[in-house]
Design a protein around this motif. Sequence first.
Motif, PDB file in Angstrom:
ATOM      1  N   ASP A 103      24.216  -1.494  12.150  1.00 49.98           N
ATOM      2  CA  ASP A 103      24.496  -1.657  10.721  1.00 49.98           C
ATOM      3  C   ASP A 103      24.538  -0.338   9.959  1.00 49.98           C
ATOM      4  OD1 ASP A 103      21.781  -1.078  10.796  1.00 49.98           O
ATOM      5  OD2 ASP A 103      21.141  -2.820   9.628  1.00 49.98           O
ATOM      6  N   ALA A 104      23.798   0.677  10.427  1.00 52.18           N
ATOM      7  CA  ALA A 104      23.775   1.970   9.740  1.00 52.18           C
ATOM      8  C   ALA A 104      25.157   2.618   9.710  1.00 52.18           C
ATOM      9  CB  ALA A 104      22.777   2.907  10.410  1.00 52.18           C
ATOM     10  N   VAL A 105      26.003   2.276  10.671  1.00 54.01           N
ATOM     11  CA  VAL A 105      27.386   2.757  10.709  1.00 54.01           C
ATOM     12  C   VAL A 105      28.334   1.688  10.167  1.00 54.01           C
ATOM     13  CG1 VAL A 105      29.274   3.522  12.221  1.00 54.01           C
ATOM     14  CG2 VAL A 105      26.946   4.335  12.626  1.00 54.01           C
ATOM     15  N   GLY A 106      28.092   0.449  10.524  1.00 54.94           N
ATOM     16  CA  GLY A 106      28.966  -0.645  10.088  1.00 54.94           C
ATOM     17  C   GLY A 106      29.029  -0.804   8.585  1.00 54.94           C
ATOM     18  N   GLY A 107      27.910  -0.597   7.892  1.00 61.04           N
ATOM     19  CA  GLY A 107      27.885  -0.731   6.443  1.00 61.04           C
ATOM     20  C   GLY A 107      28.807   0.269   5.747  1.00 61.04           C
ATOM     21  N   PRO A 108      28.615   1.574   5.974  1.00 52.60           N
ATOM     22  CA  PRO A 108      29.515   2.567   5.384  1.00 52.60           C
ATOM     23  C   PRO A 108      30.966   2.378   5.810  1.00 52.60           C
ATOM     24  CG  PRO A 108      27.497   3.620   6.137  1.00 52.60           C
ATOM     25  CD  PRO A 108      27.455   2.205   6.641  1.00 52.60           C
ATOM     26  N   MET A 109      31.185   1.891   7.009  1.00 48.71           N
ATOM     27  CA  MET A 109      32.553   1.645   7.475  1.00 48.71           C
ATOM     28  C   MET A 109      33.215   0.571   6.621  1.00 48.71           C
ATOM     29  SD  MET A 109      33.835   0.644  11.329  1.00 48.71           S
ATOM     30  CE  MET A 109      33.103   2.115  12.062  1.00 48.71           C
ATOM     31  N   LEU A 110      32.490  -0.494   6.314  1.00 50.45           N
ATOM     32  CA  LEU A 110      33.017  -1.546   5.446  1.00 50.45           C
ATOM     33  C   LEU A 110      33.337  -1.005   4.055  1.00 50.45           C
ATOM     34  CD1 LEU A 110      30.711  -4.523   6.452  1.00 50.45           C
ATOM     35  CD2 LEU A 110      33.208  -4.659   6.305  1.00 50.45           C
ATOM     36  N   LYS A 111      32.467  -0.150   3.541  1.00 51.60           N
ATOM     37  CA  LYS A 111      32.677   0.439   2.220  1.00 51.60           C
ATOM     38  C   LYS A 111      33.964   1.264   2.201  1.00 51.60           C
ATOM     39  CE  LYS A 111      28.984   1.864   0.141  1.00 51.60           C
ATOM     40  NZ  LYS A 111      27.789   2.659  -0.270  1.00 51.60           N
ATOM     41  N   GLN A 112      34.200   2.019   3.278  1.00 52.62           N
ATOM     42  CA  GLN A 112      35.397   2.859   3.347  1.00 52.62           C
ATOM     43  C   GLN A 112      36.654   2.032   3.633  1.00 52.62           C
ATOM     44  OE1 GLN A 112      34.670   6.477   5.730  1.00 52.62           O
ATOM     45  NE2 GLN A 112      32.532   6.363   5.057  1.00 52.62           N
ATOM     46  N   MET A 113      36.504   0.907   4.337  1.00 53.54           N
ATOM     47  CA  MET A 113      37.644   0.007   4.523  1.00 53.54           C
ATOM     48  C   MET A 113      38.149  -0.491   3.170  1.00 53.54           C
ATOM     49  SD  MET A 113      36.506  -2.311   7.833  1.00 53.54           S
ATOM     50  CE  MET A 113      37.667  -3.638   7.388  1.00 53.54           C
TER      51      MET A 113
ATOM     52  N   GLY B 153      24.042  -6.028  16.335  1.00 50.83           N
ATOM     53  CA  GLY B 153      23.667  -4.734  15.783  1.00 50.83           C
ATOM     54  C   GLY B 153      24.007  -4.573  14.307  1.00 50.83           C
ATOM     55  N   VAL B 154      25.052  -5.258  13.854  1.00 48.89           N
ATOM     56  CA  VAL B 154      25.414  -5.193  12.434  1.00 48.89           C
ATOM     57  C   VAL B 154      24.930  -6.418  11.664  1.00 48.89           C
ATOM     58  CG1 VAL B 154      27.462  -3.807  12.915  1.00 48.89           C
ATOM     59  CG2 VAL B 154      27.704  -6.286  12.686  1.00 48.89           C
ATOM     60  N   CYS B 155      24.446  -7.407  12.367  1.00 49.22           N
ATOM     61  CA  CYS B 155      24.154  -8.713  11.760  1.00 49.22           C
ATOM     62  C   CYS B 155      22.762  -8.732  11.131  1.00 49.22           C
ATOM     63  CB  CYS B 155      24.281  -9.801  12.829  1.00 49.22           C
ATOM     64  SG  CYS B 155      24.877 -11.376  12.183  1.00 49.22           S
ATOM     65  N   THR B 156      22.555  -7.861  10.144  1.00 49.62           N
ATOM     66  CA  THR B 156      21.239  -7.703   9.538  1.00 49.62           C
ATOM     67  C   THR B 156      21.268  -7.990   8.048  1.00 49.62           C
ATOM     68  OG1 THR B 156      21.548  -5.371   8.959  1.00 49.62           O
ATOM     69  CG2 THR B 156      20.763  -5.858  11.195  1.00 49.62           C
TER      70      THR B 156
ATOM     71  N   LEU C  59      40.005   2.195   1.223  1.00 50.07           N
ATOM     72  CA  LEU C  59      41.338   2.478   1.764  1.00 50.07           C
ATOM     73  C   LEU C  59      42.291   1.298   1.622  1.00 50.07           C
ATOM     74  CD1 LEU C  59      40.298   4.421   5.004  1.00 50.07           C
ATOM     75  CD2 LEU C  59      41.531   5.370   3.037  1.00 50.07           C
ATOM     76  N   GLY C  60      41.793   0.194   1.080  1.00 48.51           N
ATOM     77  CA  GLY C  60      42.646  -0.969   0.879  1.00 48.51           C
ATOM     78  C   GLY C  60      42.963  -1.725   2.161  1.00 48.51           C
ATOM     79  N   ILE C  61      42.053  -1.671   3.121  1.00 47.04           N
ATOM     80  CA  ILE C  61      42.239  -2.433   4.362  1.00 47.04           C
ATOM     81  C   ILE C  61      41.709  -3.844   4.143  1.00 47.04           C
ATOM     82  CG2 ILE C  61      41.609  -2.614   6.811  1.00 47.04           C
ATOM     83  CD1 ILE C  61      41.358   0.429   6.856  1.00 47.04           C
ATOM     84  N   ASN C  62      42.554  -4.827   4.284  1.00 42.65           N
ATOM     85  CA  ASN C  62      42.178  -6.210   3.988  1.00 42.65           C
ATOM     86  C   ASN C  62      41.794  -7.023   5.220  1.00 42.65           C
ATOM     87  OD1 ASN C  62      42.702  -5.927   1.172  1.00 42.65           O
ATOM     88  ND2 ASN C  62      44.896  -6.069   1.610  1.00 42.65           N
ATOM     89  N   ALA C  63      41.689  -6.374   6.357  1.00 46.01           N
ATOM     90  CA  ALA C  63      41.354  -7.079   7.596  1.00 46.01           C
ATOM     91  C   ALA C  63      39.937  -7.644   7.545  1.00 46.01           C
ATOM     92  CB  ALA C  63      41.484  -6.129   8.781  1.00 46.01           C
ATOM     93  N   LYS C  64      39.724  -8.714   8.280  1.00 44.77           N
ATOM     94  CA  LYS C  64      38.372  -9.228   8.457  1.00 44.77           C
ATOM     95  C   LYS C  64      37.605  -8.272   9.368  1.00 44.77           C
ATOM     96  CE  LYS C  64      39.493 -14.054   7.641  1.00 44.77           C
ATOM     97  NZ  LYS C  64      39.519 -15.434   8.181  1.00 44.77           N
ATOM     98  N   PHE C  65      36.290  -8.349   9.278  1.00 44.87           N
ATOM     99  CA  PHE C  65      35.422  -7.433  10.026  1.00 44.87           C
ATOM    100  C   PHE C  65      34.474  -8.255  10.876  1.00 44.87           C
ATOM    101  CE2 PHE C  65      31.637  -4.778  10.541  1.00 44.87           C
ATOM    102  CZ  PHE C  65      32.168  -3.512  10.806  1.00 44.87           C
ATOM    103  N   MET C  66      34.336  -7.868  12.130  1.00 43.78           N
ATOM    104  CA  MET C  66      33.465  -8.608  13.033  1.00 43.78           C
ATOM    105  C   MET C  66      32.595  -7.638  13.824  1.00 43.78           C
ATOM    106  SD  MET C  66      34.514 -11.375  16.011  1.00 43.78           S
ATOM    107  CE  MET C  66      34.324 -12.886  15.074  1.00 43.78           C
ATOM    108  N   GLY C  67      31.375  -8.070  14.124  1.00 41.10           N
ATOM    109  CA  GLY C  67      30.479  -7.245  14.925  1.00 41.10           C
ATOM    110  C   GLY C  67      29.445  -8.099  15.626  1.00 41.10           C
ATOM    111  N   GLY C  68      28.680  -7.479  16.489  1.00 39.66           N
ATOM    112  CA  GLY C  68      27.628  -8.172  17.217  1.00 39.66           C
ATOM    113  C   GLY C  68      26.322  -8.176  16.454  1.00 39.66           C
TER     114      GLY C  68
ATOM    115  N   ASP D  99      34.110   1.425  18.580  1.00 41.89           N
ATOM    116  CA  ASP D  99      32.726   1.386  19.065  1.00 41.89           C
ATOM    117  C   ASP D  99      32.062   2.729  18.801  1.00 41.89           C
ATOM    118  OD1 ASP D  99      32.389   3.099  21.592  1.00 41.89           O
ATOM    119  OD2 ASP D  99      34.133   1.914  22.174  1.00 41.89           O
ATOM    120  N   ASP D 100      30.735   2.729  18.870  1.00 38.99           N
ATOM    121  CA  ASP D 100      29.977   3.937  18.526  1.00 38.99           C
ATOM    122  C   ASP D 100      29.592   4.782  19.738  1.00 38.99           C
ATOM    123  OD1 ASP D 100      27.954   2.511  19.729  1.00 38.99           O
ATOM    124  OD2 ASP D 100      26.615   2.491  17.995  1.00 38.99           O
TER     125      ASP D 100
END
Length: 381
Positions: free
Chosen positions: A231-241, A255-258, A244-253, A171-172
């Motif tokens: 989304d301003a944080v969630g977007g770059p986080m997805l890019k860095q995931m 705030g990221v659903c834009t 790093l080769g993280i294959n997990a699914k990503f979920m958010g409320g 969380d942020d």
Amino acid sequence: MQFTTKLIPLAIAMAFAASASAQDIVKIGHVGPISGATAHLGKDNENGAKMAVEELNAKGFMINGKKVKLELVLEDDGADPKQGTAVAQKLVDAKVNGVIGHLNSGTTVPASRIYHNAGIPQISPSSTIPEYTKQGFKSAFRVVANDNKLGGTLGRYAVDTLKATNIAVIDDRSAYGQGVATEFMKGAKAQNPAVKIVGKEFTSATATDFTAILTSIKSKKPDLIFFGGMDAVGGPMLKQMKALGINAKFMGGDGVCTESLARLAGDGIGEGIVTCAEAGGVTGEQEKAFADFVARYKKRFPNESVQLYSPYVYDAVMVMATAMQNAKSADPVKYLPELQKIKYQGVTGPIQFDDKGDIKDGALTMYTYKGGKKTKMSVVK
């Protein structure tokens, strides 16, 4: 429920009563972050308010048989609580008849006391923290489901539909981010006590580097990462995931659903990797009304697209204006009881409030991203 003048200074009540009977202008304040990382969401909200006021004025808005002009008073809170309370006081001093805002939970809650003390009704189009309506302020309303429903529903969806068993949570540290993350974990655990929260990390609403957090999480092999934030944080986080080769699914409320998330995430958005929920949702015949709003928005703002909350801002303005018409007065003391018992069919669905000011039977819409586009999956209640 009756909102008595003992809740506001007598002088303020008399001033509102006098101005409502004498003036041809009714002021509605709107507050959102027009600067900072979430300025694109604040501008989207502002656009929704402008559309509603312009449409009402174009039709010749009437109160008690008298044509009045609605005037939008715009303020920027920068998503900062201190700035939020400052602009709230500014709107009170400007003697606005009502306020639509704020966007963020962290600014909405402290500002709500200022509006309450002044007797000015406030409708938040997007604040989801439960504490907002738990304060007992009869002047506070919201047109979206709160974190209890948003986070809890996401938690259950992660377990039931996405079949997540090892979950990491980030969380942020904002009121919204912490709140929705907490409710998500409660919902997931309630659905299946065997679910493991393999990591609980936090960042900030302005962070850009998540290498340390994600590296720590990667070693715990989560099948899903939940992020409470914007989304301003969630977007770059997805890019860095992805990097790093993280294959997990990503979920958010919400705030990221834009619409902007795909642009912010780049190739990290993937295909069906992200699941998010937007507070509100329409089905059946109501979908046409929502589509009509989106078309009008695009016509009014040709270079912009609906991001997230502008339809709820639009509805919030319409609900407030309808309450004024029903009360035959723009005086907050007189129209507040009408707001409390309103029944309004908006572009986002039916709007009624419970005794706390929360929307009744608030829906949620589940989305994913395919081909770089936000794609609707289902509406849940």
